[in-house]
Scaffold this active site. Structure first.
Site, PDB file in Angstrom:
ATOM      1  N   ARG F 107       0.823  -1.209   0.203  1.00 56.86           N
ATOM      2  CA  ARG F 107       0.107  -0.026  -0.153  1.00 56.86           C
ATOM      3  C   ARG F 107       0.802   1.365  -0.013  1.00 56.86           C
ATOM      4  O   ARG F 107       0.403   2.151  -0.815  1.00 56.86           O
ATOM      5  CB  ARG F 107      -0.859  -0.096   1.088  1.00 56.86           C
ATOM      6  N   LYS F 142       1.909  25.631  -4.489  1.00 62.18           N
ATOM      7  CA  LYS F 142       0.533  24.928  -4.162  1.00 62.18           C
ATOM      8  C   LYS F 142       0.525  23.328  -4.056  1.00 62.18           C
ATOM      9  O   LYS F 142       0.084  22.754  -4.640  1.00 62.18           O
ATOM     10  CB  LYS F 142      -0.600  25.375  -5.140  1.00 62.18           C
ATOM     11  N   LYS F 174       3.923  40.067  -5.130  1.00 57.12           N
ATOM     12  CA  LYS F 174       2.554  40.188  -5.626  1.00 57.12           C
ATOM     13  C   LYS F 174       1.925  41.570  -5.255  1.00 57.12           C
ATOM     14  O   LYS F 174       2.476  42.378  -4.626  1.00 57.12           O
ATOM     15  CB  LYS F 174       1.890  38.972  -4.816  1.00 57.12           C
ATOM     16  N   GLU F 204       4.594  39.990 -10.058  1.00 57.77           N
ATOM     17  CA  GLU F 204       3.332  39.672 -10.616  1.00 57.77           C
ATOM     18  C   GLU F 204       2.544  40.832 -11.055  1.00 57.77           C
ATOM     19  O   GLU F 204       2.356  42.144 -10.308  1.00 57.77           O
ATOM     20  CB  GLU F 204       2.275  38.998  -9.602  1.00 57.77           C
ATOM     21  N   ASP F 225      -0.612  37.774 -14.722  1.00 57.55           N
ATOM     22  CA  ASP F 225      -1.456  37.007 -13.832  1.00 57.55           C
ATOM     23  C   ASP F 225      -3.221  37.156 -14.442  1.00 57.55           C
ATOM     24  O   ASP F 225      -3.474  38.349 -14.833  1.00 57.55           O
ATOM     25  CB  ASP F 225      -1.806  37.535 -12.491  1.00 57.55           C
TER      26      ASP F 225
END
Lengths: 286, 286, 286, 286, 286, 286
Positions: F107, F142, F174, F204, F225
């Site tokens: 597993r 992320k 940002k 950004e 962006d």
């Protein structure tokens, strides 16, 4: 079998664990991107750890572990063991194995080895200064956080003695303890009642008067703090062997001989561990 | 907001975790038996961290954490913050709280603070030497294992710059990489293909000829290894700002000014982290 | 300030860390599903830790930490502190707080408290047996793995003395060491050369002849292994206070008094830590 | 394939990790200074782990790991495996290897082995008492913190059964849960709604009336708390196999047979893990 | 008190520990250099965690912990608790505190929250599909390494059921076990002999014939592997409630309703934890 | 030697450590009770890891480590290495060894391999979509907590590029940073003053106007962006190669080609790591 010829190595499982943590710190998350980008994964190489300056070696196990963590089957030949003296230019160890392993493990290998050899070398210089006296230099708890056991090992490799490793090992009564307890006698009595039978008691004093009191209460050792050489000699006469005498405070390579000649047993020097410059060692590729 | 005035503190959870590990190392299993034997558990005290010599402070959070780990409610007043200069005799911080907490936490507090302040102070001395030039001193990966992030923080507090923290951060192509890749051009091409777009590339060169090749392949920085001052000045002329120039190799307080005057951008010095003597600080009880 | 009245608590950060590990072990991945299924998350409760049998308490900090880890603001009132004697039926501590926190923290709280109090209680029983003699019972390194510091603390709470915490603390020369070194004298000489000045030396002997040799070489302590009471008394006469004398080997509550009466200083008993039955304590809800 | 003949060993990586932590605890920072001072680093030796009293063995993997951590190539020959019975005087295992490794690893090896064999032996004694009945003794969550998985393994080696390992494994509804939920029925309903389909539900009852209620709600098992033998027999009649019946509370070697004869399936005994005296084993050198 | 309305939060000490490890991973050694370079250390801010798409929330404790680890005194107001449904555009929580803390903690906060909410949301979608049937969806051990407990918590928040957390929790006999044991009956007998009384037994079958055998041996549950809907319906008839029936294998949102309508109790879906897309949540500054 | 053919494996010591933690999580305290109950401890077996669907493989080291942790001498034959493409039904690796080891390690082996291969496969699908353009897809921060280094490795195996691993690696300014600093210019100036010379700076922007400002201040990269394709194409024209251009925001397999055709260098996609479904792989026994 004696401290001078001690070749007792550090436990391997502790060395490899420390090296793994140091490698994590050095690798970051992407690994050795320079080496990954430029060196073939199957390339092999031979390299020598070479002394760029003369010194006393300590920590060779860390170098071996750094390389072998990346290449288990690498061949590591130790030419100068821990406690041995390397001349400038001399080879300390030869490593043969995967080229990436050699490049990626190099920095951690040298960071340990240069740091610990620096401590061993400084210790050895102090010991050389006091050669022929009955004294020995000794380290303190002024060590680099997280490296105490290894730094004290390096002091031993340089021929020095170890003082307490931890606050648990022995009683060392300082001025604040004496003040709080209400005098040397009371402090020693409290310590004796508290400490186990395998625990020695040392008292820090800054005058011959305090020394007398400490001796009266039969301590194992007395730390003579910041006394001049004349006072130290007087302390030796006073003690007549009733306690180990340890001189401390601002000792330098220039002053250590005179202190030793005063007859004390030990000279403790925080700088052995907190201020020893790294020994200059490098990795030369064949 | 700039590096010179950076007051960004280290994350507290990382400081407290490091301090806990250092306290484990210092306490042993029986704890501070001297203090337990001689100091009343309810006694309180006030003590000052005092500079015994002048220097640049770094690591004050570790001192606070060492004491507060034993006495959460202790009062810690910082008088000179990280990056500030202490004169000999000046008080850096005052701590009021449980007397046992102060005695038991003292060594770890000072071990961190003296070590990191030693690095900050040496960095500051180098920066003072090159004041008015456009250059800045810079640390390397030659750090003490397990302390890199904190040592590099101390370099920043002393006004120095940080080079790579890990092997992941940036490409640094050295002689072995060049040899294995078949020349500077091929090594740089391989690096560029491998590295992400947020990764800079530096090449170590030891001749002006190699410098030209490196510049031709548009690297971000060039490490001029062990060049004399004259060659460095020539390198600056050659580069004409096309890459950051970093001088390296055997730099001392005596030689650093001339190197800076040669016009390089950075001077990297391993000794900032591997050989800085501890700053002499002590804890004085009121 | 003496061992008998020592109220020095264990470092809180170490207690909370140990408790967190024990809670991980007890919770599993789904948590206390019985409590989650049956107890309202906002319910509060009051419960008492009560002695089901008489005994000496040790480890109350662990109980507090177990509950407070789940409910930081819970109120924990200690009624009998570590080292204190509880009668059967007596309340040791009262805890008020979130009902789930009380139920979920109960087992870890009691597992520590019952285990450590069991050790303290057995130690106290031995100490009571030898009351009025100059002897003290003493623990060994025969402890439960991962719990040594806490178990030795419990021995202190029961009035007993601690022998070595680790192999680093002191020299204890046993038969195999003597055989390998080529005799008691050589073993002691080797130990003295190796050990630091803060390290005591003890030798294990099994005959009065060996005792004489050990005393001749001025050791700090002698462990008299498996000697009958008559031999012990003879050993005391022989030693005349020149070394701490420690009796060892198969000591029971029935035999300890006679051994103490023989005049030895210490009686070491592995069973204090490896075979003490848990003290029967329970949590009663109001 | 059944519990009685289970020879499933513990995962080696978990055993070695536990042993490393125990060795850290035992070594301290200076290591085994007695052995380092008196035993040649290349000396070899042979030693036997011998039973000083008869008992059931558990934990032999820990002994092997303790020695092999210091000397990877040592030869460890197991003569009596886990679950086997040793007679007084019988050899359990023979170890040949580096003499320092044998001396330094001895205490941790024996601490685990004596502790776990003590639990297996006590379990076996209880199982022998109830031989021929259909009952089995069973451990609880009253284990030594940090050792639960190993202690429950030792219970299995002694022929006993394991109850819950963690609070996540199964529902066990006790008096406080019942009171808070508003009755046995509501508590069981809440538990059933909360628990997954692979989770069994047991209810603790202290009267036959409560037993009836529990059975009515179809629980998997009922813990009969502190009932006398007559009530237990009545409970068996009442349950008619509708749930596993587990007797609990103050069970001793004297009372266990009568309880088993009453017909319950399981008899849970906290003392198996919290109060089993260590089995007396020693290391004899050839 | 039932699974559907379970508001049992995760133990805070486990959440904070996980968050600290995630922050270490995200911070690197230099920290959030962008924020340190551009945001004043004393600036404060307010920000909302907002749903960019509708979904079921799980893991709000991790978000709170991420911010509070940097700013203990920050104010965190939860507007939609775990298990609650957020509409697109809706605010889930509002955080007020130090601006650096908000910026530096943001990514870890959202990484946990989006991942766990993604799992809860997918689970909820499956549960909605089968609303009104008696079936419930259920997760497997196909979880992301190191996150199992948290992912299974998220499944509960989405209304799903949990299967085994670990290999220790319950017996699940698969084809290889059956083959090795020599048939279903022998495998079940072996399992029953081995497993404790609080351990349930499930058997995986792929035919009605195997189902009959499993039922004959009275297992707690049967996993019907990769059966079509017709066979599942037949299996339900066959079982007549004698065991929990769990359907498994390639279940999708399109097929789940028909499977549930076939009358099985549980439908296990690995994708709940191994393939749930993250829920799109963001941090909006006021 | 280039990113596309990178076969640089992950450091083995990190893989084995991660696997050990995952095995702890999966084993629980009693271990794999199903296998222990049904499989002979000396049985051996052969099994193949087989692709149930086509995909790009990543993480094969984890599979090997999972099995070998239980059976060091098992034979693991890799048939498709990391970065290679498996067709549906194709064998990726064959493992021969102890049958229990294969069943118990399965597993964890698959959980890592399916998760990482899922990421590699999704990355490869995106790369295939943009084949022939000069663009490359790129991951973000992320990632799943505790798995970042491994997930980013999987992205590389799929042919994608890595963005920052940690907040320390590079500056990414940002909107909130710009607002707090008082404009793009000030933010960039602050960043440049703060960042070391090996640190790149990206800004950004969400408009062409902001792009112009960023380019004016000579940043290394610009993150565009949420711009539409037309604006992206305009941005490429505007930049004229003065900075790396990275498109971001809501990219899908349907939209990625048009974005790449607009001429940007990189297309960053959080979904590569936060929403890639696991690749369906299984273990088939011979």
């Amino acid at each position: 079998m004696t401290g001078d010829s001690d070749t007792g190595r550090l436990p391997q499982f502790q060395v490899y664990r420390a090296v793994a943590a140091a490698l994590d710190e050095d690798l970051g998350q992407a690994g050795d991107i320079t080496t990954l980008a430029t060196i073939d994964e199957n390339a092999t190489a031979t390299a020598d750890i070479v002394a760029r300056q003369a010194g006393c070696i300590a920590g060779i196990q860390f170098a071996e572990a750094s390389f072998k963590t990346f290449h288990h089957g690498a061949h590591f030949e130790e030419k100068i063991g821990d406690g041995g003296m390397a001349k400038a230019g001399e080879t300390i160890a030869r490593i043969q194995g995967n080229a990436r392993a050699l490049l990626t493990g190099e920095r951690v290998a040298l960071n340990y080895l240069c740091h610990l050899s620096g401590i061993a070398t400084l210790t050895r210089r102090y010991m050389d200064e006091i050669a022929g006296t009955g004294a020995r230099v000794c380290c303190t708890r002024k060590t680099t956080p997280h490296l105490r056991a290894f730094e004290k090992y390096a002091v031993r490799m340089g021929g020095g003695a170890n003082h307490r490793f931890t606050l648990s090992d022995a009683i060392l009564i300082k001025d604040n303890h004496i003040a709080a307890a209400g005098g040397i006698g009371k402090a020693i009595a409290g310590a004796r009642a508290y400490a186990g039978h395998m625990v020695k008691i040392e008292v820090e004093v800054d005058s011959l008067d305090q020394l007398e009191q400490a001796l009266k209460h039969k301590v194992d050792a007395v730390l003579l703090d910041n006394m001049d050489v004349k006072s130290l000699a007087q302390a030796v006469k006073t003690a007549k062997g009733r306690a180990v005498l340890e001189a401390s405070g601002g000792v330098t390579l220039e002053t250590v001989r005179a202190i030793a000649d005063a007859g004390v047993d030990l000279i403790s020097i925080g700088a052995l561990t907190h201020s020893a410059p790294a020994l200059d060692l490098g990795l030369d590729w064949s």
